[in-house]
Motif scaffolding. Structure first.
Motif, mmCIF file in Angstrom:
data_model
loop_
_atom_site.group_PDB
_atom_site.id
_atom_site.type_symbol
_atom_site.label_atom_id
_atom_site.label_comp_id
_atom_site.label_asym_id
_atom_site.label_seq_id
_atom_site.Cartn_x
_atom_site.Cartn_y
_atom_site.Cartn_z
ATOM 1 N N ALA A 189 19.865 -45.596 6.617
ATOM 2 C CA ALA A 189 19.251 -44.218 6.364
ATOM 3 C C ALA A 189 17.660 -44.394 6.533
ATOM 4 C CB ALA A 189 19.485 -43.622 5.015
ATOM 5 N N ALA A 190 17.176 -45.572 6.202
ATOM 6 C CA ALA A 190 15.537 -45.621 6.171
ATOM 7 C C ALA A 190 15.236 -46.274 7.602
ATOM 8 C CB ALA A 190 15.108 -46.657 5.193
ATOM 9 N N ALA A 191 16.118 -47.141 8.429
ATOM 10 C CA ALA A 191 15.912 -47.817 9.628
ATOM 11 C C ALA A 191 15.211 -46.721 10.417
ATOM 12 C CB ALA A 191 17.124 -48.316 10.169
ATOM 13 N N ARG A 192 14.349 -47.338 10.996
ATOM 14 C CA ARG A 192 13.496 -46.426 12.009
ATOM 15 C C ARG A 192 13.875 -46.899 13.533
ATOM 16 N NH1 ARG A 192 8.309 -46.253 14.916
ATOM 17 N NH2 ARG A 192 8.051 -48.328 15.057
ATOM 18 N N GLY A 193 14.271 -46.059 14.347
ATOM 19 C CA GLY A 193 14.549 -46.445 15.769
ATOM 20 C C GLY A 193 13.473 -45.908 16.767
ATOM 21 N N GLU A 194 13.053 -46.815 17.522
ATOM 22 C CA GLU A 194 11.834 -46.443 18.641
ATOM 23 C C GLU A 194 12.647 -46.937 19.833
ATOM 24 O OE1 GLU A 194 7.217 -46.600 19.545
ATOM 25 O OE2 GLU A 194 7.805 -48.134 18.014
ATOM 26 N N LEU A 195 12.202 -45.601 20.828
ATOM 27 C CA LEU A 195 12.518 -45.697 22.295
ATOM 28 C C LEU A 195 11.384 -46.176 23.124
ATOM 29 C CD1 LEU A 195 14.646 -45.317 24.682
ATOM 30 C CD2 LEU A 195 13.908 -42.983 24.453
ATOM 31 N N SER A 196 11.503 -46.978 24.043
ATOM 32 C CA SER A 196 10.188 -47.053 24.822
ATOM 33 C C SER A 196 10.954 -47.012 26.341
ATOM 34 C CB SER A 196 9.356 -48.377 24.876
ATOM 35 O OG SER A 196 10.334 -49.392 24.655
ATOM 36 N N ILE A 197 10.133 -46.289 27.322
ATOM 37 C CA ILE A 197 10.728 -46.312 28.588
ATOM 38 C C ILE A 197 9.570 -46.775 29.403
ATOM 39 C CG2 ILE A 197 11.430 -44.696 30.533
ATOM 40 C CD1 ILE A 197 12.598 -42.833 28.244
ATOM 41 N N ASN A 198 9.932 -47.791 30.111
ATOM 42 C CA ASN A 198 8.771 -48.471 30.929
ATOM 43 C C ASN A 198 7.546 -49.088 30.167
ATOM 44 O OD1 ASN A 198 10.711 -47.647 33.254
ATOM 45 N ND2 ASN A 198 9.594 -45.736 33.344
ATOM 46 N N GLY A 199 7.914 -49.361 28.938
ATOM 47 C CA GLY A 199 6.959 -50.075 28.131
ATOM 48 C C GLY A 199 6.349 -49.187 27.448
ATOM 49 N N GLU A 200 6.409 -47.638 27.600
ATOM 50 C CA GLU A 200 5.640 -46.791 26.927
ATOM 51 C C GLU A 200 6.456 -46.113 25.956
ATOM 52 O OE1 GLU A 200 2.446 -44.934 27.927
ATOM 53 O OE2 GLU A 200 2.341 -46.842 29.216
ATOM 54 N N SER A 201 5.946 -45.719 24.567
ATOM 55 C CA SER A 201 6.592 -45.090 23.579
ATOM 56 C C SER A 201 7.379 -43.663 24.111
ATOM 57 C CB SER A 201 5.912 -45.056 22.312
ATOM 58 O OG SER A 201 6.627 -44.622 21.208
ATOM 59 N N ALA A 202 8.313 -43.702 23.701
ATOM 60 C CA ALA A 202 9.086 -42.516 24.238
ATOM 61 C C ALA A 202 9.827 -41.555 23.111
ATOM 62 C CB ALA A 202 10.050 -42.444 25.304
ATOM 63 N N GLY A 203 9.777 -42.041 21.962
ATOM 64 C CA GLY A 203 10.309 -41.160 21.037
ATOM 65 C C GLY A 203 10.914 -42.079 19.659
ATOM 66 N N GLU A 204 10.825 -41.682 18.377
ATOM 67 C CA GLU A 204 11.423 -42.372 17.458
ATOM 68 C C GLU A 204 12.062 -41.632 16.383
ATOM 69 O OE1 GLU A 204 8.219 -42.746 13.762
ATOM 70 O OE2 GLU A 204 7.329 -43.541 15.891
ATOM 71 N N GLY A 205 13.036 -41.960 15.570
ATOM 72 C CA GLY A 205 13.552 -41.373 14.745
ATOM 73 C C GLY A 205 14.172 -42.454 13.790
ATOM 74 N N HIS A 206 14.771 -41.707 12.849
ATOM 75 C CA HIS A 206 15.506 -42.635 11.472
ATOM 76 C C HIS A 206 16.852 -42.267 11.501
ATOM 77 C CE1 HIS A 206 11.020 -42.445 10.402
ATOM 78 N NE2 HIS A 206 11.455 -43.667 10.048
ATOM 79 N N GLY A 207 17.571 -43.398 10.817
ATOM 80 C CA GLY A 207 18.939 -43.307 10.493
ATOM 81 C C GLY A 207 19.319 -41.714 9.846
ATOM 82 N N SER A 208 18.335 -41.580 8.768
ATOM 83 C CA SER A 208 18.516 -40.370 7.893
ATOM 84 C C SER A 208 18.506 -39.185 8.840
ATOM 85 C CB SER A 208 17.536 -40.447 6.783
ATOM 86 O OG SER A 208 16.066 -40.327 7.590
ATOM 87 N N ASP A 209 18.246 -39.156 10.043
ATOM 88 C CA ASP A 209 18.138 -37.816 10.721
ATOM 89 C C ASP A 209 19.570 -37.733 11.183
ATOM 90 O OD1 ASP A 209 15.368 -38.129 10.740
ATOM 91 O OD2 ASP A 209 15.310 -39.079 12.778
#
Length: 270
Positions: A189-209
């Motif tokens: 639930a607390a785990a944070r996910g971060e997406l990067s596209i071509n090396g740039e941050s493109a969004g994030e969220g948590h398992g609790s979402d």
């Protein structure tokens, strides 16, 4: 009996229509009213028929995705409940993966925690609780879902909700990171996910979402399938829902998703 037969005939026709639309790469659109599904049960029955039609090319059912498990995704399409769709065996890729853009009309990615089952969740044992499904999970991993929405108009998706279920909710495969067997030590639930596209941050969220906890998505799926007389079997992969809204990729793009405690998944579009 006649009515059952005509319903079954409509279900088959709906699946065949969607199959042919996909084959000819027509944009996503409504199923003709004469044989469009009228209930969610009919839509899922037609989705099952579509899986059979797709099996020659993409292999048998190897798991499920759960869509619209987060507020962000529900708001994006204007719906309030999760939906399920099948994952076919030959569409499962392993990170780092190269995805050929030519095979897709409109390639998107979603950022998820995937769960692998080490035991069956059979319909006769429902209803399931979070503890009971947790006992059946053998590994958790970072995963991308590949979607091909065939240029769907998201502003009309709520009206075409049943059609999207028949159409396997745009699933076009998954890319799995390394399975983590000791996943229980990670607070999903607390785990944070971060997406990067071509090396740039493109969004994030948590398992609790995802419904408060990714395991709640698995509970929902096991109980929903049980009502249809279906179960989950050992070895299946379950995609629990995207913690970041869908991002669309073009040839040359590369994407990486990192989730605390679970590692990463990478893909490139060729």
């Amino acid at each position: 009996r006649g009515n059952d037969m005509s319903n079954q005939g409509r279900i088959q026709q709906a699946a065949r229509f969607v199959f042919e639309e996909r084959q000819t790469r027509n944009p996503f659109g409504p199923i003709p009213a004469t044989f469009a599904p009228r209930t969610i049960d009919e839509a899922y029955a037609a989705q099952d028929e579509l899986h059979k039609l797709l099996a020659d090319t993409y292999g048998p059912l190897a798991g499920y995705k759960i869509a619209l498990t987060t507020r962000a995704m529900q708001q994006m399409v204007g719906l309030n409940d999760p939906v399920a769709a099948g994952i076919l065996k030959k569409t499962i890729h392993h990170s780092p993966a190269t995805i050929p853009s030519a095979e897709f009309d409109h390639l998107g990615i979603e950022c998820e925690i995937a769960l692998q089952l080490g035991a069956d969740l059979s319909p006769d044992m429902a209803p399931y609780s979070r503890d009971r499904v947790a006992n059946a999970v053998s590994a958790a991993m970072v995963a991308f879902e590949l979607i091909d929405d065939r240029h769907a108009d998201y502003s009309t998706l709520a009206e075409q909700f049943l059609t999207s279920i028949v159409d396997n909710v745009f699933n076009a495969g998954i890319v799995l990171g390394t399975p983590q067997i000791d996943w229980q030590r990670v607070d999903l639930a607390a785990a944070r996910g971060e997406l990067s596209i071509n090396g740039e941050s493109a969004g994030e969220g948590h398992g609790s979402d995802v419904m408060g906890h990714p395991l709640e998505a698995l509970v929902w799926l096991a109980n929903t399938l049980a009502k249809q007389g279906k179960g989950l079997t050992r070895g299946m992969i379950v995609m629990t829902g995207s913690v970041v809204t869908t991002k669309f990729l073009k040839p040359g793009d590369s994407a990486m998703l990192m989730v605390d405690g679970l590692g990463e998944a990478k893909l490139k579009v060729s």
